[in-house]
Structure formats: structure tokens, C-alpha cells
Scaffold this motif. Structure first.
Motif, PDB file in Angstrom:
ATOM      1  N   TRP A 145      -6.999 -10.227  -6.835  1.00  0.00           N
ATOM      2  CA  TRP A 145      -8.050 -10.162  -5.825  1.00  0.00           C
ATOM      3  C   TRP A 145      -9.350  -9.627  -6.412  1.00  0.00           C
ATOM      4  CZ3 TRP A 145      -6.097  -7.824  -0.548  1.00  0.00           C
ATOM      5  CH2 TRP A 145      -5.309  -8.790   0.117  1.00  0.00           C
ATOM      6  N   ASN A 194      -6.929  -2.370   7.451  1.00  0.00           N
ATOM      7  CA  ASN A 194      -5.729  -1.567   7.677  1.00  0.00           C
ATOM      8  C   ASN A 194      -6.065  -0.207   8.274  1.00  0.00           C
ATOM      9  OD1 ASN A 194      -2.906  -2.612   6.682  1.00  0.00           O
ATOM     10  ND2 ASN A 194      -4.401  -3.512   5.303  1.00  0.00           N
ATOM     11  N   SER A 232      -1.422  -5.422   7.853  1.00  0.00           N
ATOM     12  CA  SER A 232      -1.978  -6.766   7.896  1.00  0.00           C
ATOM     13  C   SER A 232      -1.181  -7.802   7.112  1.00  0.00           C
ATOM     14  CB  SER A 232      -3.423  -6.751   7.379  1.00  0.00           C
ATOM     15  OG  SER A 232      -3.476  -6.273   6.045  1.00  0.00           O
ATOM     16  N   GLY A 233      -0.160  -7.384   6.403  1.00  0.00           N
ATOM     17  CA  GLY A 233       0.650  -8.336   5.654  1.00  0.00           C
ATOM     18  C   GLY A 233       1.636  -9.063   6.549  1.00  0.00           C
ATOM     19  N   TYR A 247       0.788  -1.226   0.000  1.00  0.00           N
ATOM     20  CA  TYR A 247       0.000   0.000   0.000  1.00  0.00           C
ATOM     21  C   TYR A 247       0.823   1.280   0.000  1.00  0.00           C
ATOM     22  CZ  TYR A 247      -3.885  -3.144   0.872  1.00  0.00           C
ATOM     23  OH  TYR A 247      -4.820  -4.153   0.754  1.00  0.00           O
ATOM     24  N   ARG A 306     -12.396  -8.264  -1.694  1.00  0.00           N
ATOM     25  CA  ARG A 306     -11.229  -8.505  -0.843  1.00  0.00           C
ATOM     26  C   ARG A 306     -10.342  -7.266  -0.762  1.00  0.00           C
ATOM     27  NH1 ARG A 306      -7.181 -13.750  -1.064  1.00  0.00           N
ATOM     28  NH2 ARG A 306      -6.022 -13.226   0.834  1.00  0.00           N
ATOM     29  N   HIS A 307     -10.247  -6.508  -1.850  1.00  0.00           N
ATOM     30  CA  HIS A 307      -9.538  -5.233  -1.790  1.00  0.00           C
ATOM     31  C   HIS A 307     -10.156  -4.328  -0.730  1.00  0.00           C
ATOM     32  CE1 HIS A 307      -6.628  -5.232  -5.123  1.00  0.00           C
ATOM     33  NE2 HIS A 307      -7.499  -5.964  -5.804  1.00  0.00           N
ATOM     34  N   SER A 365      -9.464  -5.581   2.876  1.00  0.00           N
ATOM     35  CA  SER A 365      -8.081  -5.369   3.290  1.00  0.00           C
ATOM     36  C   SER A 365      -7.815  -3.902   3.618  1.00  0.00           C
ATOM     37  CB  SER A 365      -7.125  -5.845   2.186  1.00  0.00           C
ATOM     38  OG  SER A 365      -5.783  -5.639   2.558  1.00  0.00           O
ATOM     39  N   ARG A 366      -8.308  -3.010   2.766  1.00  0.00           N
ATOM     40  CA  ARG A 366      -8.143  -1.576   3.027  1.00  0.00           C
ATOM     41  C   ARG A 366      -8.828  -1.194   4.329  1.00  0.00           C
ATOM     42  NH1 ARG A 366      -4.486   1.597  -0.017  1.00  0.00           N
ATOM     43  NH2 ARG A 366      -4.466   0.824  -2.155  1.00  0.00           N
ATOM     44  N   GLU A 412      -1.978 -13.162  -5.906  1.00  0.00           N
ATOM     45  CA  GLU A 412      -2.838 -14.182  -5.293  1.00  0.00           C
ATOM     46  C   GLU A 412      -2.355 -15.584  -5.665  1.00  0.00           C
ATOM     47  OE1 GLU A 412      -6.456 -15.615  -3.304  1.00  0.00           O
ATOM     48  OE2 GLU A 412      -4.595 -14.519  -2.999  1.00  0.00           O
ATOM     49  N   TYR A 466      -4.967 -14.886  12.515  1.00  0.00           N
ATOM     50  CA  TYR A 466      -4.577 -13.927  11.483  1.00  0.00           C
ATOM     51  C   TYR A 466      -4.321 -12.534  12.027  1.00  0.00           C
ATOM     52  CZ  TYR A 466      -5.339 -17.241   7.736  1.00  0.00           C
ATOM     53  OH  TYR A 466      -5.219 -18.333   6.898  1.00  0.00           O
ATOM     54  N   ASP A 491       0.750  -0.641   5.546  1.00  0.00           N
ATOM     55  CA  ASP A 491       0.352  -2.040   5.451  1.00  0.00           C
ATOM     56  C   ASP A 491       0.561  -2.710   6.807  1.00  0.00           C
ATOM     57  OD1 ASP A 491      -0.212  -4.653   4.746  1.00  0.00           O
ATOM     58  OD2 ASP A 491       0.809  -4.519   2.811  1.00  0.00           O
TER      59      ASP A 491
END
Length: 266
Positions: A158, A170, A185-186, A149, A162-163, A166-167, A235, A209, A183
Motif C-alpha cells: 500500500w 478504523n 474495516s477488513g 492491526y 492508503r495506510h 485505513s487507520r 495488495e 464498502y 480492525d
């Protein structure tokens, strides 16, 4: 030692535990990979890792994969003294697997531990850039984060949903935990082991997670600084994702609980 490591069976390699003496600048490097049913991906990933970073030791933490991932690791380790396998009973969670790897890095006196996913979504060819960012940092307590990001980073493969998720996670994490990185969550990161030694792993709320957000919070509390290195996330092509809606909800709830601690430290 963390209680997380209590259910691990280890196949020791004395040469690996001792490691080679690298230069002071390079340090001893451990690359950690958590696996469950990754037999299609792990051999490809290990080959790319050895080509990219031949001086690093590899640690695979396998949660009893029924597809033979753990057995493949054992057979390959017989031919590669730099490879080591930890076999865990049951499926205690992805976060607990990374804690086990961190404890291994501490116990065996590595200088830096690199974590990446087993599904080929994190390019091993970018690890030298992560390590270079760690080496060049002003602080010896700097965590290098592979970031999707920041400028130069991105995600391929993705769906829009899912985008969005994830955003959203975060933004939620940055606000609740006061984290500075784009970023959160990576899992593609390089951790200085001297910093990991300061963490009480038994105090963690998450072994799933949300571990990747929580560990950043604990590292920040211990005075860590952070640098982000852009990379292109791809992915997975083989196998299936382990995350589902139930795990996602648990992660959101765990981050909220941690946020309560961050906002009300007393």
C-alpha cells in the motif's frame, strides 16, 4: 429472507445444499467469495482453498462479470460438487453480495461462514486459524476477525496515503460505533451462522464498502463477542481495485449515519 437476495439467479447443486456431515466440533463450513472481474485471481484462489480446506463448501457471488468470472465458476462447479455460484443482475454492491452469502448460509444450515476477498489479499492458508479461534472461543457467538492491526498482522503493497486512510476509518468507526476490535474495516472473517440468524438484513444502511463496519455493529447489538487473528494483507497483483473516492465518501457518510443511531438509540 432478505430483500437483497431477490435479484439472484442460482444454479443449485443438491449435494452442496445438503453438505456432508462433519463432526460437531468442525461444523459445516461455507467459504464465500464476492467477485466482479476476477478471472485472473479466482482460479488461483479456489485451488488454494481446496488444498487448505477440502471439507468446506465454496460459494461465489458474481455480479455479472464481463471478463468471464461467472462462466468460469459455472464450468468449475460442474467438476466440484462443493462449489456453488450465485449470479446477480447488475452491481448492487459488495455488502449486498455478502448479505446474499449470509442468507445462503442460513438457508442451508451451515455452522460458520468464512468471507474473504477474491483478489488474493487474504491468504486462504490462514482460514484454519480463524476457524480454530472460533471453535476455541468461550462463546458460541464469537466472530473471528482476520486483523491487519494487531501484533503479527500487517499490510504489504500500500502507498502511505492508503495506510493513513485505513487507520483513520478504523479509528473513526471504533469511536462512532463503540466497537472493540482493532480492525473494523477488513472483510476476512468467520461468522457463526447462529448469530447471523438474529440480524435483520433489511435494516442495513449500507450495501457497499461500509457494510463491513455496519455488520460488526449489528452483531455487537446481538451479543456477539470478537476475537482477532493476525494476518499479512497483500495488495492485489492482478486486476484492479473496485474502491474509489466516491465509494469511500459514501462509506464515511454511512458510518456517520449509523453512529447517530448508536449514540441516539431512541
Amino acid at each position: 429472507m432478505s430483500k437483497i437476495a431477490d435479484n439472484i439467479e442460482s444454479t443449485p447443486h443438491s449435494d452442496l445444499a445438503k453438505g456432508d456431515e462433519h463432526s460437531v466440533k468442525t461444523g459445516r463450513i461455507l467459504v464465500a467469495i464476492a467477485t466482479y472481474n476476477e478471472i485472473e485471481n479466482l482460479p488461483i484462489l479456489v485451488e488454494r482453498l481446496v488444498d487448505t480446506l477440502p471439507e468446506a463448501d465454496l460459494l461465489v457471488i458474481d455480479d455479472g462479470s464481463p471478463d468471464g468470472t461467472g462462466q468460469w465458476c459455472e464450468e468449475h462447479a460442474k467438476m466440484n460438487v462443493r462449489m456453488h455460484c450465485l449470479h446477480r443482475k447488475g452491481k448492487p454492491g459488495l455488502g449486498s453480495a455478502i448479505i446474499a452469502a449470509m442468507q445462503y448460509a442460513i438457508d442451508n444450515n451451515y455452522d460458520v461462514m468464512v468471507n474473504l476477498d477474491a483478489d488474493l489479499s487474504h491468504p486462504p492458508e490462514k482460514i484454519p486459524e480463524l476457524l480454530e479461534a472460533w471453535r476455541l472461543a468461550d462463546s458460541d457467538s464469537t466472530v473471528a476477525i482476520g486483523s491487519r492491526y494487531i501484533h503479527g498482522g500487517g499490510i504489504s503493497g500500500w502507498p502511505l496515503k492508503r495506510h493513513f486512510m485505513s487507520r483513520a476509518i478504523n479509528m473513526y468507526t471504533r469511536w462512532l460505533l463503540w466497537l472493540p476490535m482493532a480492525d473494523c474495516s477488513g472483510s476476512f472473517r468467520a461468522y457463526p451462522v447462529n448469530l447471523l440468524r438474529k440480524i435483520d438484513f433489511d435494516s442495513f444502511l449500507s450495501y457497499g464498502y461500509s457494510f463491513f463496519e455496519e455488520v460488526l455493529y449489528h452483531l455487537k447489538e446481538q451479543g456477539a463477542s470478537f476475537v482477532e487473528v493476525p494476518f499479512q494483507f497483500v495488495e492485489r497483483q492482478y486486476g484492479s481495485s473496485k474502491i474509489n473516492m466516491r465509494k469511500a465518501i459514501v462509506a464515511v457518510w454511512t458510518i456517520f449515519r449509523l453512529g447517530l443511531k448508536a449514540w441516539n438509540p431512541f
